[in-house]
Design a protein around this motif. Structure first.
Motif, short mmCIF file in Angstrom:
data_model
loop_
_atom_site.label_atom_id
_atom_site.label_comp_id
_atom_site.label_asym_id
_atom_site.label_seq_id
_atom_site.Cartn_x
_atom_site.Cartn_y
_atom_site.Cartn_z
N ILE A 270 0.84 -1.20 0.00
CA ILE A 270 0.00 0.00 0.00
C ILE A 270 0.88 1.24 0.00
O ILE A 270 1.80 1.36 0.81
CB ILE A 270 -0.91 0.01 1.24
N LEU A 271 0.59 2.18 -0.91
CA LEU A 271 1.29 3.46 -0.93
C LEU A 271 0.34 4.54 -0.45
O LEU A 271 -0.76 4.69 -0.99
CB LEU A 271 1.78 3.81 -2.34
N ILE A 272 0.75 5.30 0.55
CA ILE A 272 -0.07 6.37 1.10
C ILE A 272 0.50 7.71 0.65
O ILE A 272 1.67 8.01 0.89
CB ILE A 272 -0.11 6.31 2.64
N ILE A 273 -0.32 8.49 -0.03
CA ILE A 273 0.05 9.83 -0.47
C ILE A 273 -0.68 10.83 0.43
O ILE A 273 -1.91 10.88 0.43
CB ILE A 273 -0.33 10.06 -1.95
N GLU A 274 0.09 11.59 1.19
CA GLU A 274 -0.49 12.56 2.12
C GLU A 274 -0.21 13.97 1.62
O GLU A 274 0.95 14.37 1.50
CB GLU A 274 0.10 12.37 3.51
N ILE A 275 -1.25 14.69 1.29
CA ILE A 275 -1.08 16.07 0.83
C ILE A 275 -0.71 16.92 2.04
O ILE A 275 -1.44 16.97 3.03
CB ILE A 275 -2.36 16.57 0.14
N ASN A 276 0.44 17.56 1.97
CA ASN A 276 1.10 18.09 3.16
C ASN A 276 1.27 19.61 3.10
O ASN A 276 2.37 20.13 3.03
CB ASN A 276 2.46 17.40 3.33
N ARG A 277 0.12 20.31 3.12
CA ARG A 277 0.12 21.77 3.22
C ARG A 277 -0.85 22.19 4.33
O ARG A 277 -1.85 22.88 4.08
CB ARG A 277 -0.29 22.42 1.90
N PRO A 278 -0.61 21.74 5.56
CA PRO A 278 -1.60 21.95 6.62
C PRO A 278 -1.92 23.42 6.90
O PRO A 278 -3.06 23.74 7.27
CB PRO A 278 -0.96 21.28 7.83
N LYS A 279 -0.95 24.32 6.72
CA LYS A 279 -1.21 25.74 6.96
C LYS A 279 -2.21 26.31 5.96
O LYS A 279 -2.87 27.32 6.25
CB LYS A 279 0.10 26.52 6.93
N SER A 280 -2.32 25.69 4.79
CA SER A 280 -3.28 26.10 3.76
C SER A 280 -4.44 25.13 3.66
O SER A 280 -5.14 25.09 2.65
CB SER A 280 -2.57 26.21 2.40
N LEU A 281 -4.63 24.34 4.73
CA LEU A 281 -5.66 23.29 4.74
C LEU A 281 -5.52 22.38 3.52
O LEU A 281 -6.49 21.93 2.94
CB LEU A 281 -7.06 23.90 4.82
N ASN A 282 -4.25 22.14 3.15
CA ASN A 282 -3.89 21.22 2.06
C ASN A 282 -4.47 21.64 0.71
O ASN A 282 -4.72 20.79 -0.16
CB ASN A 282 -4.33 19.79 2.41
N ALA A 283 -4.64 22.94 0.52
CA ALA A 283 -5.17 23.45 -0.75
C ALA A 283 -4.27 23.05 -1.91
O ALA A 283 -3.05 22.98 -1.78
CB ALA A 283 -5.31 24.97 -0.69
N LEU A 284 -4.89 22.80 -3.04
CA LEU A 284 -4.16 22.37 -4.23
C LEU A 284 -3.64 23.57 -5.00
O LEU A 284 -4.42 24.40 -5.47
CB LEU A 284 -5.08 21.56 -5.15
N ASN A 285 -2.33 23.67 -5.14
CA ASN A 285 -1.74 24.63 -6.07
C ASN A 285 -1.04 23.86 -7.18
O ASN A 285 -1.03 22.62 -7.18
CB ASN A 285 -0.80 25.61 -5.36
N SER A 286 -0.45 24.56 -8.13
CA SER A 286 0.14 23.89 -9.29
C SER A 286 1.27 22.94 -8.88
O SER A 286 1.42 21.86 -9.45
CB SER A 286 0.64 24.92 -10.30
N GLN A 287 2.07 23.33 -7.89
CA GLN A 287 3.17 22.47 -7.46
C GLN A 287 2.65 21.19 -6.80
O GLN A 287 3.19 20.11 -7.02
CB GLN A 287 4.09 23.21 -6.49
N THR A 288 1.59 21.34 -6.02
CA THR A 288 1.01 20.16 -5.37
C THR A 288 0.46 19.18 -6.40
O THR A 288 0.62 17.96 -6.26
CB THR A 288 -0.10 20.57 -4.39
N LEU A 289 -0.16 19.69 -7.46
CA LEU A 289 -0.65 18.80 -8.52
C LEU A 289 0.51 18.07 -9.19
O LEU A 289 0.41 16.88 -9.49
CB LEU A 289 -1.44 19.61 -9.56
N LEU A 290 1.62 18.76 -9.40
CA LEU A 290 2.81 18.11 -9.96
C LEU A 290 3.33 17.03 -9.03
O LEU A 290 3.72 15.94 -9.47
CB LEU A 290 3.91 19.15 -10.23
N ASP A 291 3.34 17.32 -7.73
CA ASP A 291 3.83 16.35 -6.77
C ASP A 291 2.94 15.12 -6.69
O ASP A 291 3.42 13.98 -6.59
CB ASP A 291 3.94 17.00 -5.38
#
Length: 256
Positions: free
Chosen positions: A14-35
């Motif tokens: 199992i691979l767990i992907i955790e979106i890690n921008r807690p200060k922005s409530l994990n909002a999606l920006n362009s870099q996060t989409l790339l990651d």
């Protein structure tokens, strides 16, 4: 392992992907989409990864939406490019991935966050999660697949109500209308999601891939044909031979 805005953790198959921008409530920006794209692509190529889980960092938000600051000054051409790029990099990629992706919704799933969950094949949520598509309050509409995927899950009437009112719904309501599969206390969410992932990981990867493809074709005119061809193709593969042999020999299968 931390890769910019995404934290990656491997637990057996199992691979767990955790979106890690807690200060922005994990909002999606362009870099996060790339990651996210990079993490998904690497998992897709790794034969040892059987199931992917996507969740958010912290206990407040899965993903609270797209990063509004990033697109505040966009005009139509940039808006179109933003939507197309998001679909290609993440949302369509997840939906059509050959490996199952489970969303573990651990808090607010709003806008692009709910659209990310909608693109996943299965959705589990914490009991305190809130879900919604508030884009019309910004003078926009969902642009990452919300207007297309939500009606398929809950029907046009409820989809219109959620999108046009922009109201958030509770996890309990989301389960009642089929938007999420199951809800659990937050403290149990990841363990329950991993339990499901472990059950799925024991099954034939080749059959799972064909099943995802066939389910995705269920709302097209070629749905039945896709199922028939996929069913037939599996007869030529080793997993079918192993699965049938294991059943007849009363043992657990050892899939390739």
């Amino acid at each position: 392992m931390i890769d910019s805005n995404v934290k990656i953790n491997r637990e057996s198959e199992i691979l767990i992907i955790e979106i890690n921008r807690p200060k922005s409530l994990n909002a999606l920006n362009s870099q996060t989409l790339l990651d996210i794209n990079k993490a998904i692509s690497e998992a897709e190529e790794n034969a040892d990864v059987k199931v992917i889980i996507i969740t958010g960092s912290g206990d407040k938000a899965f993903v609270a939406g797209a990063d509004i600051k990033e697109f505040a000054d966009y005009k139509a051409p940039q808006g179109e490019e933003m939507a197309k790029r998001g679909h290609t990099l993440v949302f369509d990629k997840i939906e059509n991935l050959k490996k199952p992706v489970i969303a573990a919704i651990n808090g607010f799933a709003l806008g692009g966050g709910l659209e990310l969950a909608l693109a996943c094949h299965i959705r589990y949520a914490s009991e305190t999660s809130k879900l919604g598509l508030p884009e019309v309050t910004l003078g926009l509409i969902p642009g990452y697949g919300g207007t297309q995927r939500l009606p398929k899950l809950v029907g046009k009437g409820l989809a219109n109500e959620i999108i046009l009112s922009a109201k958030m719904i509770s996890a309990q309501k989301a389960k009642e209308i089929g938007l999420v599969n199951e809800i659990f206390p937050l403290s149990e969410l990841m363990n329950k999601t991993k339990e499901l992932a472990s059950i799925i990981a024991k099954n034939s990867p080749l059959a799972i891939s064909k099943a995802i493809q066939s389910v995705n074709a269920s709302d097209t005119k070629n749905g039945f044909e896709t199922e028939i061809k996929s069913f037939a193709q599996l007869f030529e593969l080793e997993d079918k031979k192993e699965g049938v042999a294991a059943f007849l020999e009363k043992r657990k299968p050892n899939f390739s």
